[in-house]
Scaffold this motif. Structure first.
Motif, PDB file in Angstrom:
ATOM      1  N   ASP A  36     -10.420-162.184  73.388  1.00  0.00           N
ATOM      2  CA  ASP A  36     -11.217-160.972  73.513  1.00  0.00           C
ATOM      3  C   ASP A  36     -10.370-159.785  73.942  1.00  0.00           C
ATOM      4  OD1 ASP A  36     -12.720-162.177  76.542  1.00  0.00           O
ATOM      5  OD2 ASP A  36     -11.072-160.783  76.344  1.00  0.00           O
TER       6      ASP A  36
ATOM      7  N   GLY B 255     -12.734-155.616  77.560  1.00  0.00           N
ATOM      8  CA  GLY B 255     -13.258-154.266  77.748  1.00  0.00           C
ATOM      9  C   GLY B 255     -12.759-153.321  76.685  1.00  0.00           C
TER      10      GLY B 255
ATOM     11  N   VAL C  69     -13.329-150.134  73.692  1.00  0.00           N
ATOM     12  CA  VAL C  69     -14.075-149.871  72.470  1.00  0.00           C
ATOM     13  C   VAL C  69     -13.280-150.431  71.306  1.00  0.00           C
ATOM     14  CG1 VAL C  69     -15.000-148.070  70.955  1.00  0.00           C
ATOM     15  CG2 VAL C  69     -15.161-147.804  73.443  1.00  0.00           C
TER      16      VAL C  69
ATOM     17  N   GLU D  92     -15.787-142.170  71.935  1.00  0.00           N
ATOM     18  CA  GLU D  92     -16.500-143.079  72.846  1.00  0.00           C
ATOM     19  C   GLU D  92     -15.543-143.652  73.894  1.00  0.00           C
ATOM     20  OE1 GLU D  92     -19.642-144.168  73.391  1.00  0.00           O
ATOM     21  OE2 GLU D  92     -20.427-142.732  71.939  1.00  0.00           O
TER      22      GLU D  92
ATOM     23  N   ARG E 157     -15.730-143.076  78.007  1.00  0.00           N
ATOM     24  CA  ARG E 157     -15.868-144.237  78.886  1.00  0.00           C
ATOM     25  C   ARG E 157     -14.625-144.468  79.749  1.00  0.00           C
ATOM     26  NH1 ARG E 157     -19.765-148.066  76.367  1.00  0.00           N
ATOM     27  NH2 ARG E 157     -20.711-146.936  74.642  1.00  0.00           N
TER      28      ARG E 157
ATOM     29  N   ALA F  13     -11.951-145.813  78.601  1.00  0.00           N
ATOM     30  CA  ALA F  13     -11.606-147.171  78.181  1.00  0.00           C
ATOM     31  C   ALA F  13     -10.569-147.135  77.066  1.00  0.00           C
ATOM     32  CB  ALA F  13     -12.867-147.884  77.677  1.00  0.00           C
TER      33      ALA F  13
ATOM     34  N   ALA G 105     -15.742-156.617  74.467  1.00  0.00           N
ATOM     35  CA  ALA G 105     -15.758-155.158  74.354  1.00  0.00           C
ATOM     36  C   ALA G 105     -17.021-154.541  74.943  1.00  0.00           C
ATOM     37  CB  ALA G 105     -15.636-154.759  72.880  1.00  0.00           C
ATOM     38  N   GLU G 106     -16.925-153.258  75.258  1.00  0.00           N
ATOM     39  CA  GLU G 106     -18.087-152.487  75.692  1.00  0.00           C
ATOM     40  C   GLU G 106     -18.903-152.035  74.477  1.00  0.00           C
ATOM     41  OE1 GLU G 106     -17.102-149.265  78.398  1.00  0.00           O
ATOM     42  OE2 GLU G 106     -15.281-150.357  78.964  1.00  0.00           O
ATOM     43  N   LEU G 107     -18.208-151.803  73.362  1.00  0.00           N
ATOM     44  CA  LEU G 107     -18.852-151.268  72.169  1.00  0.00           C
ATOM     45  C   LEU G 107     -18.009-151.628  70.956  1.00  0.00           C
ATOM     46  CD1 LEU G 107     -21.052-149.290  70.961  1.00  0.00           C
ATOM     47  CD2 LEU G 107     -19.356-147.469  71.279  1.00  0.00           C
TER      48      LEU G 107
ATOM     49  N   CYS H 281     -21.767-157.468  71.770  1.00  0.00           N
ATOM     50  CA  CYS H 281     -21.852-156.199  72.479  1.00  0.00           C
ATOM     51  C   CYS H 281     -22.643-155.226  71.605  1.00  0.00           C
ATOM     52  CB  CYS H 281     -20.447-155.650  72.767  1.00  0.00           C
ATOM     53  SG  CYS H 281     -19.520-155.174  71.301  1.00  0.00           S
TER      54      CYS H 281
END
Length: 154
Positions: free
Chosen positions: A9, A12, A14, A34, A38, A40, A114-116, A145
């Motif tokens: 993974d 975290g 995008v 994005e 964030r 990120a 991921a967050e998105l 996600c």
């Protein structure tokens, strides 16, 4: 830009899928925005196969490039896309994940942490009349996600 061969993974950030289509280039810009919002990292995933990879420039006609040559050509093409779309200073950490894999598999795997996940509404293949391509549909159905599906700018 760091490059990673993606396995596991993203811990975290995008994730965005890029294949060179207009829709994926727009998705790249939206994903970068994005990621900035964030605070990120941005993970750019380019999944490829011998059928979809750009032909390496250094490979003579009537010869079959090696997997390493294809991988390098895909990486260079992706770097060009990212640089052209985001510029020299994208304002966010950018990690490239160049993966010899079917796109849905690579994106779904990357999206696990991921967050998105951001994808274009349809890529290079398929039927022009489809509102949602098969890769985007698989991501919407199976991602771990939130998924943002982006259409190209008008």
């Amino acid at each position: 830009m760091g490059e990673q061969t993606f396995r596991g993974d993203t811990a975290g950030g995008v994730v965005v899928g890029v294949d060179g289509s207009a829709s994926s280039k727009r998705a790249l810009q939206v994903a970068a925005d994005e990621a900035k919002a964030r605070g990120a990292p941005l993970h750019v995933v380019r999944a490829w196969s011998i059928r979809t990879a750009p032909r390496p420039a250094e490979c003579p006609p009537n010869t079959m490039p090696s997997v390493e040559q294809f991988h390098r050509a895909v990486r260079e093409d992706t770097e060009r896309i990212v640089q052209k779309r985001l510029g020299d200073d994208p304002g966010v950490e950018v990690n490239l994940h160049i993966v010899h894999s079917p796109p849905p598999q690579a994106l779904l795997e990357a999206a696990r942490g991921a967050e998105l996940l951001v994808v274009g509404h349809r890529g290079r293949g398929g039927f022009a009349g489809l509102l949602l391509g098969s890769v985007a549909e698989q991501c919407v159905r199976h991602a771990a996600c939130p998924v943002l599906v982006v259409r190209p700018s008008i």
